[in-house]
Motif scaffolding. Structure first.
Motif, PDB file in Angstrom:
ATOM      1  N   ALA A 101       1.003  -1.296  -0.061  1.00  0.00           N
ATOM      2  CA  ALA A 101       0.239   0.108   0.193  1.00  0.00           C
ATOM      3  C   ALA A 101       1.057   1.397  -0.015  1.00  0.00           C
ATOM      4  CB  ALA A 101      -0.852   0.043   0.985  1.00  0.00           C
ATOM      5  N   ALA A 102       2.116   1.260   0.930  1.00  0.00           N
ATOM      6  CA  ALA A 102       2.943   2.410   0.606  1.00  0.00           C
ATOM      7  C   ALA A 102       3.574   2.814  -0.521  1.00  0.00           C
ATOM      8  CB  ALA A 102       3.936   2.058   1.675  1.00  0.00           C
ATOM      9  N   GLU A 103       4.014   1.605  -1.274  1.00  0.00           N
ATOM     10  CA  GLU A 103       4.449   1.706  -2.675  1.00  0.00           C
ATOM     11  C   GLU A 103       3.260   2.375  -3.526  1.00  0.00           C
ATOM     12  OE1 GLU A 103       7.574   1.648  -3.133  1.00  0.00           O
ATOM     13  OE2 GLU A 103       8.462   0.077  -1.683  1.00  0.00           O
ATOM     14  N   VAL A 104       2.231   1.608  -3.328  1.00  0.00           N
ATOM     15  CA  VAL A 104       1.072   2.242  -4.366  1.00  0.00           C
ATOM     16  C   VAL A 104       1.037   3.833  -4.248  1.00  0.00           C
ATOM     17  CG1 VAL A 104      -1.336   2.214  -4.875  1.00  0.00           C
ATOM     18  CG2 VAL A 104       0.060  -0.052  -4.598  1.00  0.00           C
ATOM     19  N   LEU A 105       0.901   4.175  -2.840  1.00  0.00           N
ATOM     20  CA  LEU A 105       0.767   5.643  -2.458  1.00  0.00           C
ATOM     21  C   LEU A 105       1.564   6.333  -3.223  1.00  0.00           C
ATOM     22  CD1 LEU A 105      -0.405   5.315   1.069  1.00  0.00           C
ATOM     23  CD2 LEU A 105      -1.741   6.206  -0.961  1.00  0.00           C
ATOM     24  N   VAL A 106       3.069   5.940  -3.190  1.00  0.00           N
ATOM     25  CA  VAL A 106       3.944   6.526  -3.743  1.00  0.00           C
ATOM     26  C   VAL A 106       4.092   6.584  -5.096  1.00  0.00           C
ATOM     27  CG1 VAL A 106       6.528   6.599  -4.173  1.00  0.00           C
ATOM     28  CG2 VAL A 106       5.968   6.099  -2.063  1.00  0.00           C
ATOM     29  N   GLY A 107       3.517   5.584  -5.704  1.00  0.00           N
ATOM     30  CA  GLY A 107       3.338   5.355  -7.381  1.00  0.00           C
ATOM     31  C   GLY A 107       2.188   6.562  -7.657  1.00  0.00           C
ATOM     32  N   LEU A 108       1.186   6.750  -7.023  1.00  0.00           N
ATOM     33  CA  LEU A 108       0.164   7.594  -7.224  1.00  0.00           C
ATOM     34  C   LEU A 108       0.873   9.392  -7.327  1.00  0.00           C
ATOM     35  CD1 LEU A 108      -2.789   6.347  -5.135  1.00  0.00           C
ATOM     36  CD2 LEU A 108      -2.789   6.649  -7.635  1.00  0.00           C
ATOM     37  N   GLU A 109       2.058   9.434  -6.722  1.00  0.00           N
ATOM     38  CA  GLU A 109       2.452  10.724  -6.943  1.00  0.00           C
ATOM     39  C   GLU A 109       3.426  10.841  -8.023  1.00  0.00           C
ATOM     40  OE1 GLU A 109       4.822  11.378  -3.266  1.00  0.00           O
ATOM     41  OE2 GLU A 109       2.884  11.207  -2.033  1.00  0.00           O
ATOM     42  N   ASP A 117      -4.360   4.066 -15.361  1.00  0.00           N
ATOM     43  CA  ASP A 117      -3.381   3.306 -14.314  1.00  0.00           C
ATOM     44  C   ASP A 117      -3.653   3.913 -12.842  1.00  0.00           C
ATOM     45  OD1 ASP A 117      -2.067   1.601 -16.055  1.00  0.00           O
ATOM     46  OD2 ASP A 117      -0.884   3.228 -16.677  1.00  0.00           O
ATOM     47  N   ARG A 118      -4.056   4.962 -12.801  1.00  0.00           N
ATOM     48  CA  ARG A 118      -4.239   5.630 -11.158  1.00  0.00           C
ATOM     49  C   ARG A 118      -5.660   4.938 -10.875  1.00  0.00           C
ATOM     50  NH1 ARG A 118      -1.538  10.005  -9.721  1.00  0.00           N
ATOM     51  NH2 ARG A 118       0.137  10.583 -11.122  1.00  0.00           N
ATOM     52  N   VAL A 119      -6.451   4.745 -11.599  1.00  0.00           N
ATOM     53  CA  VAL A 119      -7.637   3.872 -11.290  1.00  0.00           C
ATOM     54  C   VAL A 119      -7.426   2.494 -10.791  1.00  0.00           C
ATOM     55  CG1 VAL A 119      -9.719   3.031 -12.161  1.00  0.00           C
ATOM     56  CG2 VAL A 119      -9.194   5.332 -12.919  1.00  0.00           C
ATOM     57  N   VAL A 120      -6.569   1.841 -11.461  1.00  0.00           N
ATOM     58  CA  VAL A 120      -6.033   0.615 -11.063  1.00  0.00           C
ATOM     59  C   VAL A 120      -5.391   0.470  -9.579  1.00  0.00           C
ATOM     60  CG1 VAL A 120      -4.434  -1.219 -11.572  1.00  0.00           C
ATOM     61  CG2 VAL A 120      -5.714  -0.439 -13.364  1.00  0.00           C
ATOM     62  N   LEU A 121      -4.503   1.447  -9.393  1.00  0.00           N
ATOM     63  CA  LEU A 121      -3.778   1.564  -8.182  1.00  0.00           C
ATOM     64  C   LEU A 121      -4.667   2.046  -7.254  1.00  0.00           C
ATOM     65  CD1 LEU A 121      -0.263   3.649  -9.408  1.00  0.00           C
ATOM     66  CD2 LEU A 121      -0.652   1.149  -9.034  1.00  0.00           C
ATOM     67  N   GLU A 122      -5.694   2.872  -7.293  1.00  0.00           N
ATOM     68  CA  GLU A 122      -6.631   3.260  -6.311  1.00  0.00           C
ATOM     69  C   GLU A 122      -7.463   2.163  -6.046  1.00  0.00           C
ATOM     70  OE1 GLU A 122      -8.704   6.346  -7.892  1.00  0.00           O
ATOM     71  OE2 GLU A 122      -7.066   7.886  -7.508  1.00  0.00           O
ATOM     72  N   ALA A 123      -7.846   0.921  -6.927  1.00  0.00           N
ATOM     73  CA  ALA A 123      -8.426  -0.290  -6.709  1.00  0.00           C
ATOM     74  C   ALA A 123      -7.638  -1.388  -6.060  1.00  0.00           C
ATOM     75  CB  ALA A 123      -8.771  -0.761  -7.952  1.00  0.00           C
ATOM     76  N   HIS A 124      -6.183  -1.192  -6.191  1.00  0.00           N
ATOM     77  CA  HIS A 124      -5.591  -1.952  -5.411  1.00  0.00           C
ATOM     78  C   HIS A 124      -5.387  -1.562  -3.881  1.00  0.00           C
ATOM     79  CE1 HIS A 124      -3.984  -5.151  -7.837  1.00  0.00           C
ATOM     80  NE2 HIS A 124      -3.601  -4.197  -8.820  1.00  0.00           N
ATOM     81  N   LEU A 125      -5.426  -0.146  -3.841  1.00  0.00           N
ATOM     82  CA  LEU A 125      -5.327   0.320  -2.324  1.00  0.00           C
ATOM     83  C   LEU A 125      -6.699  -0.072  -1.701  1.00  0.00           C
ATOM     84  CD1 LEU A 125      -4.268   4.276  -2.564  1.00  0.00           C
ATOM     85  CD2 LEU A 125      -2.859   2.117  -1.187  1.00  0.00           C
TER      86      LEU A 125
END
Length: 270
Positions: A101-109, A117-125
């Motif tokens: 989750a921490a890595e995904v949050l960094v990725g969103l920045e 891709d941001r939609v995918v990352l938010e779904a993973h969160l």
């Protein structure tokens, strides 16, 4: 590879972001090619030396893996030194999900990541949060199953099944993440293939006093845990300028991860 790496290390040249991205892409692509080449050469040398035979059919592979896992899991208690191995209980996977989750949050920045891709990352969160919130319930459903030696990264690329039917041998590589915990992450390699799960259950010869329903649950839970690990590993690339390979994999994980979690949560009430 060496030319690209040396160019990046030149102290007197101020490479543009586009140039650096191109050098890094070249290093990544050529490293993948080199790894594949080395793997192929090693396999060919073993075959030519008669040390191994070509990989058998999928049916034989599944049967051999089921027998191998049952042998390792049921026989680990007789091995010395298990208490010195790292803990691979569900709390380990909770930490991995937290890291993911921490890595995904960094990725969103990362400004290079597009809206889709941001939609995918938010779904993973959301899925990782749901996983962490339900692991206690999953742990309770598995608490009667003994802890044992687990590989924790048992995927196709880390296994070789060699030999003919009735004389197959399983070779397992990359024990970096091995430890002591639930058999679930290893049993996940058998997927939902009922004959393989039945063979694993029978080959345990009563170890753990597990029913076939228990074995099915181990496989389902293991798939969920494996997704958490995969997201953690791919998430580590999201901070870099060219994370598109990882993003493609994360996009492929999303729906199967959710479906696997739905199945487990429906059974455990997590």
């Amino acid at each position: 590879i060496k030319a690209s790496a040396s160019s990046l290390r030149q102290p007197d040249i101020d490479w543009s972001d586009a140039d650096r991205d191109e050098f890094l892409r070249t290093i990544e692509d050529e490293t993948d090619r080199l790894a594949a080449l080395v793997g192929n050469l090693l396999d060919m040398s073993r075959i030519q030396a008669g040390a191994v035979a070509p990989r058998p059919t999928a049916r034989i592979q599944r049967a051999a893996l089921a027998d191998y896992l049952a042998s390792v899991h049921s026989g680990a208690a007789s091995l010395g030194g298990l208490r010195d191995l790292p803990d691979r209980s569900l709390s380990f996977f909770d930490r991995q999900a937290e890291s993911a989750a921490a890595e995904v949050l960094v990725g969103l920045e990362n400004d290079t990541i597009g809206p889709g891709d941001r939609v995918v990352l938010e779904a993973h969160l959301d899925l990782l949060e749901r996983l962490r919130g339900g692991l206690d319930g999953v742990a309770r459903s598995l608490e009667h199953i003994p802890r044992t030696l687990v590989h924790c990264d048992l995927i196709a690329s880390n296994t070789r099944v060699v030999g003919a039917n009735g004389d197959s041998q399983v070779i397992v590589f990359d024990w970096e993440y091995c430890g002591v915990g639930s058999p679930a992450p290893d049993v996940a390699i058998l997927g939902r293939h009922l004959p393989s799960l039945r063979r694993y259950a029978d080959a345990l010869h009563g170890w753990g006093d597990m029913s076939f329903a228990d074995v099915q649950m181990l496989a389902e839970v293991g798939v969920v845990l494996r997704f958490a690990l995969a997201i953690s590993w791919d998430g580590a690339s999201l901070r870099y300028p060219n994370p598109h390979r990882s993003l493609r994999r994360l996009a492929r994980y999303r729906d199967p991860f959710k479906a696997a979690m739905d199945r487990v949560w429906a059974t455990t009430g997590a």
